[in-house]
Write an enzyme that holds these catalytic residues in place. Structure first.
Site, short mmCIF file in Angstrom:
data_model
loop_
_atom_site.label_atom_id
_atom_site.label_comp_id
_atom_site.label_asym_id
_atom_site.label_seq_id
_atom_site.Cartn_x
_atom_site.Cartn_y
_atom_site.Cartn_z
N THR A 117 0.82 -1.21 0.00
CA THR A 117 0.00 0.00 0.00
C THR A 117 0.85 1.26 0.00
O THR A 117 0.63 2.18 -0.78
CB THR A 117 -0.92 0.00 1.24
OG1 THR A 117 -1.76 -1.15 1.17
CG2 THR A 117 -1.78 1.25 1.29
N CYS A 135 1.15 6.08 0.94
CA CYS A 135 2.02 7.19 1.40
C CYS A 135 2.80 7.86 0.27
O CYS A 135 2.84 9.09 0.20
CB CYS A 135 3.04 6.68 2.41
SG CYS A 135 2.50 5.35 3.46
N TYR A 153 -7.66 10.24 8.32
CA TYR A 153 -6.42 10.64 7.63
C TYR A 153 -6.68 10.83 6.12
O TYR A 153 -6.32 11.84 5.53
CB TYR A 153 -5.38 9.51 7.70
CG TYR A 153 -4.57 9.37 8.96
CD1 TYR A 153 -5.11 8.82 10.12
CD2 TYR A 153 -3.22 9.70 8.97
CE1 TYR A 153 -4.33 8.62 11.25
CE2 TYR A 153 -2.43 9.48 10.10
CZ TYR A 153 -2.99 8.96 11.23
OH TYR A 153 -2.22 8.75 12.34
N ILE A 154 -7.25 9.79 5.50
CA ILE A 154 -7.30 9.78 4.03
C ILE A 154 -8.25 10.86 3.51
O ILE A 154 -7.91 11.60 2.58
CB ILE A 154 -7.69 8.37 3.52
CG1 ILE A 154 -6.58 7.37 3.93
CG2 ILE A 154 -7.90 8.37 2.01
CD1 ILE A 154 -6.83 5.92 3.51
N LYS A 190 0.64 9.52 -2.56
CA LYS A 190 -0.13 10.56 -1.84
C LYS A 190 0.74 11.78 -1.55
O LYS A 190 0.34 12.92 -1.79
CB LYS A 190 -0.71 9.97 -0.55
CG LYS A 190 -1.58 10.86 0.30
CD LYS A 190 -0.88 11.76 1.28
CE LYS A 190 0.14 11.11 2.15
NZ LYS A 190 -0.39 10.27 3.21
N HIS A 229 16.47 30.56 16.22
CA HIS A 229 15.72 31.77 15.87
C HIS A 229 16.20 32.36 14.55
O HIS A 229 17.39 32.37 14.28
CB HIS A 229 15.93 32.81 16.98
CG HIS A 229 15.14 34.05 16.78
ND1 HIS A 229 13.78 34.11 16.97
CD2 HIS A 229 15.53 35.28 16.37
CE1 HIS A 229 13.37 35.34 16.69
NE2 HIS A 229 14.41 36.06 16.32
N GLU A 280 10.90 27.06 17.26
CA GLU A 280 11.42 27.61 18.52
C GLU A 280 10.31 27.79 19.56
O GLU A 280 10.56 27.77 20.76
CB GLU A 280 12.16 28.92 18.29
CG GLU A 280 11.29 30.09 17.89
CD GLU A 280 12.11 31.38 17.68
OE1 GLU A 280 12.86 31.75 18.59
OE2 GLU A 280 12.00 31.98 16.60
N ARG A 303 -19.59 12.03 9.14
CA ARG A 303 -20.73 11.69 9.99
C ARG A 303 -20.66 12.34 11.37
O ARG A 303 -21.67 12.48 12.06
CB ARG A 303 -20.84 10.17 10.13
CG ARG A 303 -19.70 9.51 10.89
CD ARG A 303 -19.91 8.00 10.96
NE ARG A 303 -18.80 7.33 11.63
CZ ARG A 303 -18.71 6.02 11.80
NH1 ARG A 303 -19.65 5.23 11.33
NH2 ARG A 303 -17.68 5.49 12.42
N ALA A 340 2.02 11.79 11.34
CA ALA A 340 1.64 13.04 10.67
C ALA A 340 0.41 12.80 9.83
O ALA A 340 0.21 11.72 9.29
CB ALA A 340 2.78 13.51 9.78
P1 NDP Z 1 -9.72 6.24 9.47
O1 NDP Z 1 -10.07 5.09 10.31
O2 NDP Z 1 -8.62 7.15 9.88
O3 NDP Z 1 -11.02 7.15 9.23
C1 NDP Z 1 -12.21 6.60 8.77
C2 NDP Z 1 -13.24 7.71 8.70
O4 NDP Z 1 -14.42 7.21 8.12
C3 NDP Z 1 -13.61 8.25 10.07
O5 NDP Z 1 -13.77 9.62 9.97
C4 NDP Z 1 -14.93 7.53 10.36
O6 NDP Z 1 -15.79 8.29 11.18
C5 NDP Z 1 -15.53 7.42 8.98
N1 NDP Z 1 -16.43 6.28 8.85
C6 NDP Z 1 -16.21 5.01 9.23
N2 NDP Z 1 -17.25 4.23 8.93
C7 NDP Z 1 -18.17 5.02 8.34
C8 NDP Z 1 -19.45 4.81 7.80
N3 NDP Z 1 -20.02 3.61 7.83
N4 NDP Z 1 -20.09 5.87 7.27
C9 NDP Z 1 -19.53 7.09 7.26
N5 NDP Z 1 -18.32 7.35 7.74
C10 NDP Z 1 -17.64 6.34 8.29
O7 NDP Z 1 -9.48 5.62 8.05
P2 NDP Z 1 -8.74 6.12 6.77
O8 NDP Z 1 -9.35 5.29 5.70
O9 NDP Z 1 -8.76 7.59 6.63
O10 NDP Z 1 -7.24 5.66 7.04
C11 NDP Z 1 -6.94 4.33 7.44
C12 NDP Z 1 -5.66 4.29 8.20
O11 NDP Z 1 -4.58 4.44 7.31
C13 NDP Z 1 -5.46 5.42 9.21
O12 NDP Z 1 -6.07 5.15 10.43
C14 NDP Z 1 -3.97 5.49 9.31
O13 NDP Z 1 -3.56 4.59 10.29
C15 NDP Z 1 -3.49 5.08 7.95
N6 NDP Z 1 -3.08 6.25 7.15
C16 NDP Z 1 -2.03 6.99 7.58
C17 NDP Z 1 -1.62 8.11 6.89
C18 NDP Z 1 -0.48 8.91 7.39
O14 NDP Z 1 0.31 8.39 8.16
N7 NDP Z 1 -0.37 10.18 7.01
C19 NDP Z 1 -2.31 8.54 5.68
C20 NDP Z 1 -3.42 7.70 5.32
C21 NDP Z 1 -3.78 6.60 6.04
P3 NDP Z 1 -15.63 8.36 12.78
O15 NDP Z 1 -14.57 9.35 13.05
O16 NDP Z 1 -16.97 8.79 13.26
O17 NDP Z 1 -15.28 6.98 13.23
#
Ligand code: NDP
Length: 467
Positions: free
Chosen positions: A44, A50, A184-185, A53, A445, A450, A205, A350
């Site tokens: 992935t 990553c 995150y995504i 992206k 600085h 800082e 949501r 991050a």
């Molecule tokens: P996340 O678990 O971070 O976020 C999922 C989002 O979808 C949440 O906002 C959640 O809401 C919402 N959601 C879940 N189920 C539903 C549903 N049935 N209907 C509507 N909304 C829903 O997942 P991502 O896919 O964004 O990323 C997966 C993982 O990948 C991350 O947790 C991270 O660990 C990794 N990642 C890391 C990155 C980085 O290091 N920069 C970049 C991208 C991914 P709610 O908040 O209410 O649960």
């Protein structure tokens, strides 16, 4: 290594970051190792996460940087963005990196099978395309995760949506993209597309994006999305998506709040799930949890004596560097004569929003729950660079300090270069840094960072008076 009763000492299922690291370390320690990968080496992170992206983040930042350079005297003529040439360059680099992953494995003496492997039993795997059966003494499951989408029953029209897998392959920029999710995504891609000039809407949501992060970080990122021009719809989910021909924006989305949005690209970023479907874990007796994640102990060991799992498939902390460390620890322990396991606490991470989030340790909310009394130091300011370029965005910095002994439990930042800054702070946190340690560190600085060592005043919550 001992005489080979099996075809291999180690068979790794999955050529992503965790699997490749484990395979290479085990092979360099003298083990006979194979990796099976059904798609492309790199997993992935390299292929559809990553790496591409981050290229897209850079692409979207350049446009803003060009515009902002006017405040520093630059006069730039007409500018335009060519998505096709950027995407071609991005994929060429992804291909190059994937090639390096394969070459490194081959150089370490690892056999590569470019096909899917599934368990027949705890020591036997079947390769799906060739139909070959292979045996191994030890097996590592490193098959990662995949974007989750609701079923067509749950969300009629879900087949018209794309996930983070397909988003890297759009031939043209969307005219109007609607993104579901607030993690995150969703946040990263909302900024990417808004930065590229695409009309962007995020539907979440909850009330504020990035659940689980520090509350001030969430607020800053949530407001930052709006400042970046993203329309943020909260407290709503998609109810159905219909396709209507003969229009520029053919996807008609009905939301749970009774409103509608028309778009040409709809992206679901509502979480990821472990990739264990059809892997045959039941045939090997490997236990999964209710989300399909492989259950492991601190050594990444499953309930089956010769089977381990690392990375996203274990649903511990779904981050590339974590998978790499878990894979490395497994290989050192089982093949390198050096037993250690990865400590999952205080992982710096991050979110590549724009500006980005850098965070390590506990949020204020979690610190209060776990440690009781905490002191908060925080500052929000307009960085020097923005004084002349018209950018109104502000930097947030926050320290969460345990009151009893002034140990710093969490550091959170939203601002340019937060990812770079938090990496160094992560070392200090791992060493058990205290607030007095921050205080006796001399500032660099003029810099943004800082402020981390110059915050002296405890933040006191406003008390609302009824008068
Ligand atoms: P996340 O678990 O971070 O976020 C999922 C989002 O979808 C949440 O906002 C959640 O809401 C919402 N959601 C879940 N189920 C539903 C549903 N049935 N209907 C509507 N909304 C829903 O997942 P991502 O896919 O964004 O990323 C997966 C993982 O990948 C991350 O947790 C991270 O660990 C990794 N990642 C890391 C990155 C980085 O290091 N920069 C970049 C991208 C991914 P709610 O908040 O209410 O649960």
């Amino acid at each position: 290594m001992a005489e080979h009763a099996y075809d291999f000492d180690l068979f790794v299922i999955g050529g992503g970051s965790g699997g490749v690291r484990a395979a290479r370390i085990a092979a360099l320690a003298g083990a006979k190792v194979a990796v099976a990968e059904e798609y492309r080496m790199g997993g992935t992170c390299v292929i559809r996460g990553c790496v591409p992206k981050k290229f897209m983040v850079y692409a979207s930042q350049y446009g803003k940087d060009i515009a902002k350079s006017a405040g520093y005297g630059w006069r730039v003529g007409d500018v335009s963005y060519d998505h096709g040439s950027f995407v071609a360059g991005m994929h060429a680099e992804v291909d190059r990196l994937s090639g390096i992953y394969s070459r490194n494995l081959k150089n370490a003496g690892v056999d590569i099978f470019e096909e899917r492997a599934e368990f027949v039993d705890a020591h036997t795997l079947r390769l799906k395309t060739s139909g070959k059966t292979i045996t191994a003494d030890k097996i590592l499951i490193a098959v990662g995760g995949a974007p989750w989408r609701p079923s067509p029953d749950e969300l009629p029209g879900v087949e018209y949506t794309v996930s983070s897998n397909e988003i890297f392959h759009l031939e043209d920029l969307p005219k109007h993209i609607v993104i579901a999710g607030g993690g995150y995504i969703a946040v990263e891609f909302a900024h990417i597309f808004a930065g590229l000039g695409v009309k962007t809407c995020l539907v979440y949501r909850g009330e504020e994006v990035l659940r689980g992060f520090d509350g001030d970080v969430r607020t800053a990122v949530h407001e930052g999305l709006k400042e970046a021009g993203v329309r943020v719809v909260t407290g709503a989910v998609f109810e159905k998506i219909e396709k209507r021909d003969g229009t520029d924006l053919p996807l008609h989305i009905s939301l749970s709040n009774s409103s509608h949005i028309d778009a040409d690209v709809v992206m679901m970023a509502v979480g990821r799930r472990p990739n264990t479907d059809g892997l045959g874990c039941d045939a090997a007796g490997v236990a999964l949890d209710d989300k399909g994640a492989v259950i492991v102990d601190e050594w990444s060991k499953t309930n089956v004596a010769n089977v381990w799992a690392v990375g996203d498939v274990t649903d511990r902390v779904a981050l590339t560097p974590v998978a790499i460390r878990e894979g490395h620890a497994f290989a050192d322990t089982e093949f390198g004569g050096n037993a250690w396991h990865f400590d999952h606490s205080d992982i710096a991470t991050a979110v590549f929003s724009q500006p980005e989030v850098g965070t390590v340790g506990l949020s204020e909310e979690d610190a209060r729950k776990a440690h009781g009394a905490v002191d908060i130091y925080k500052t929000q300011f307009r960085p020097m660079k923005n004084m002349l370029n018209g950018d109104k965005s502000r930097v947030l910095m926050k320290l969460v300090v345990r009151q009893s002994d002034e140990k710093v439990l969490g550091v959170h930042m939203v601002g340019d270069d937060a990812a770079e800054i938090i990496q160094a702070v992560g070392i200090a946190i791992k060493m058990g840094v205290t607030k007095p340690d921050f205080d006796r560190t001399c500032a660099v600085h003029p810099s943004v960072a800082e402020e981390l060592v110059t915050m002296r005043t405890k933040w006191v919550p406003e008390v609302k008076s009824n008068a």
